[in-house]
Design an enzyme around this catalytic site. Structure first.
Site, PDB file in Angstrom:
ATOM      1  N   ASP A   3     -24.297   7.127 -11.144  1.00  0.00           N
ATOM      2  CA  ASP A   3     -24.941   6.181 -11.737  1.00  0.00           C
ATOM      3  C   ASP A   3     -24.372   5.061 -10.625  1.00  0.00           C
ATOM      4  OD1 ASP A   3     -25.844   3.588 -13.578  1.00  0.00           O
ATOM      5  OD2 ASP A   3     -27.169   5.203 -14.504  1.00  0.00           O
ATOM      6  N   ASP A  41     -17.554   8.406  -5.437  1.00  0.00           N
ATOM      7  CA  ASP A  41     -18.700   7.377  -5.020  1.00  0.00           C
ATOM      8  C   ASP A  41     -18.822   7.311  -4.011  1.00  0.00           C
ATOM      9  OD1 ASP A  41     -19.145   4.542  -4.081  1.00  0.00           O
ATOM     10  OD2 ASP A  41     -17.302   3.270  -4.388  1.00  0.00           O
ATOM     11  N   ASP A  60     -15.679   6.495  -0.795  1.00  0.00           N
ATOM     12  CA  ASP A  60     -14.683   6.446  -1.395  1.00  0.00           C
ATOM     13  C   ASP A  60     -13.234   7.142  -2.634  1.00  0.00           C
ATOM     14  OD1 ASP A  60     -14.643   4.983  -3.465  1.00  0.00           O
ATOM     15  OD2 ASP A  60     -14.188   3.037  -1.459  1.00  0.00           O
ATOM     16  N   ASP A  70     -12.898   5.956  -5.606  1.00  0.00           N
ATOM     17  CA  ASP A  70     -12.595   5.175  -6.589  1.00  0.00           C
ATOM     18  C   ASP A  70     -14.768   4.654  -6.873  1.00  0.00           C
ATOM     19  OD1 ASP A  70     -12.679   3.101  -8.293  1.00  0.00           O
ATOM     20  OD2 ASP A  70     -11.802   1.487  -7.205  1.00  0.00           O
ATOM     21  N   HIS A  90     -24.559  -0.246 -15.077  1.00  0.00           N
ATOM     22  CA  HIS A  90     -25.549   0.431 -15.723  1.00  0.00           C
ATOM     23  C   HIS A  90     -24.685   1.903 -16.400  1.00  0.00           C
ATOM     24  CE1 HIS A  90     -29.015   2.805 -14.760  1.00  0.00           C
ATOM     25  NE2 HIS A  90     -29.528   1.408 -15.833  1.00  0.00           N
ATOM     26  N   ASN A 131     -39.609   3.332 -15.845  1.00  0.00           N
ATOM     27  CA  ASN A 131     -40.042   1.564 -17.158  1.00  0.00           C
ATOM     28  C   ASN A 131     -41.014   1.105 -16.622  1.00  0.00           C
ATOM     29  OD1 ASN A 131     -37.820   2.245 -18.673  1.00  0.00           O
ATOM     30  ND2 ASN A 131     -36.297   1.492 -16.932  1.00  0.00           N
ATOM     31  N   SER A 150     -33.267   4.250 -19.285  1.00  0.00           N
ATOM     32  CA  SER A 150     -31.969   4.981 -18.613  1.00  0.00           C
ATOM     33  C   SER A 150     -31.327   4.316 -20.254  1.00  0.00           C
ATOM     34  CB  SER A 150     -31.798   3.309 -17.603  1.00  0.00           C
ATOM     35  OG  SER A 150     -31.372   3.194 -16.644  1.00  0.00           O
TER      36      SER A 150
END
Length: 215
Positions: free
Chosen positions: A10, A31, A36, A38, A45, A134, A202
């Site tokens: 996500d 990430d 990276d 972090d 979200h 959606n 979601s």
């Protein structure tokens, strides 16, 4: 159990949040959006989804997650725009496969098909819980991806409001497996003490992911 690892693919997770920190292991995540180590969430979200799956309990704070003890792994694939590049999504799924995470929460999707995304999901041996979308449409006629893919380990989740389908939720007699609460759900958002309401498939999806993790 902390032994159960749930990959949240996500916008990342605010792993410093007062109600999440004990149930998130950011060191296991990545990430892919910024490439990276972090996976901090700056959008909200993914953090909202994490609160539904495993916000801490009996701590007199915020909300209670469905799992009182779990290990959520943040895998960041998009930023504040909310749009995700397919190549990055495939990297994230392959990462979860390589690490052997048994459950993926995938509150992501579109009406566009990707063969590489389908192949990545087929190669994943765990449970892949995907938002049905959606658009308010019958996905039997107009598929939503990847939730509409005919792959045995995918659970496609629609959004219920009360005891009815939310008008914005996609649906299908064959392509949406079940519905879960996804309307005006109160959960964690980025910021040490922050919480908010969000709606959509979601939010329905982590109710199913969390139930599977608990089982």
């Amino acid at each position: 159990s902390k032994d159960v690892k749930v990959a949240v693919i996500d916008s990342g997770i605010d792993y410093q949040h007062e109600d999440l920190s004990e149930n998130v292991d950011e060191s296991l995540g990545y990430d892919f959006f910024d490439d990276d180590s972090d996976p901090m969430d700056t959008m909200g979200h993914g953090t909202h989804i994490a609160g539904i799956i495993g916000a801490q309990t009996n701590n007199e704070l915020g909300v209670a997650g469905i799992n009182w003890d779990v290990t959520m792994v943040p895998i960041r694939v998009f930023g504040s725009s909310g749009s995700a590049n397919v190549a990055i999504l495939v990297e994230a799924i392959n990462y979860a496969t390589q690490k052997g995470f048994p459950i993926i929460n995938y509150s992501i999707g579109s009406l566009g098909y990707s063969s590489t995304e389908e192949e990545a999901i087929k190669n994943y041996s765990g449970l892949f819980v995907a938002a049905a979308g959606n658009n308010g449409i019958d996905t039997t006629d107009k598929p939503h991806y990847p939730s509409s893919l005919d792959i045995p380990n995918i659970i496609a989740v629609g959004n219920s409001s009360g005891h009815e389908r939310s008008s914005t939720s996609n649906y299908s007699k064959t392509g949406v497996d079940l519905f879960a609460p996804g309307t005006q759900v109160f959960s964690t958002v980025p910021g040490f003490t922050q919480y908010s309401y969000m709606s959509g498939t979601s939010m329905a999806t982590p109710h199913v992911t969390a139930s599977a993790a608990l089982a």
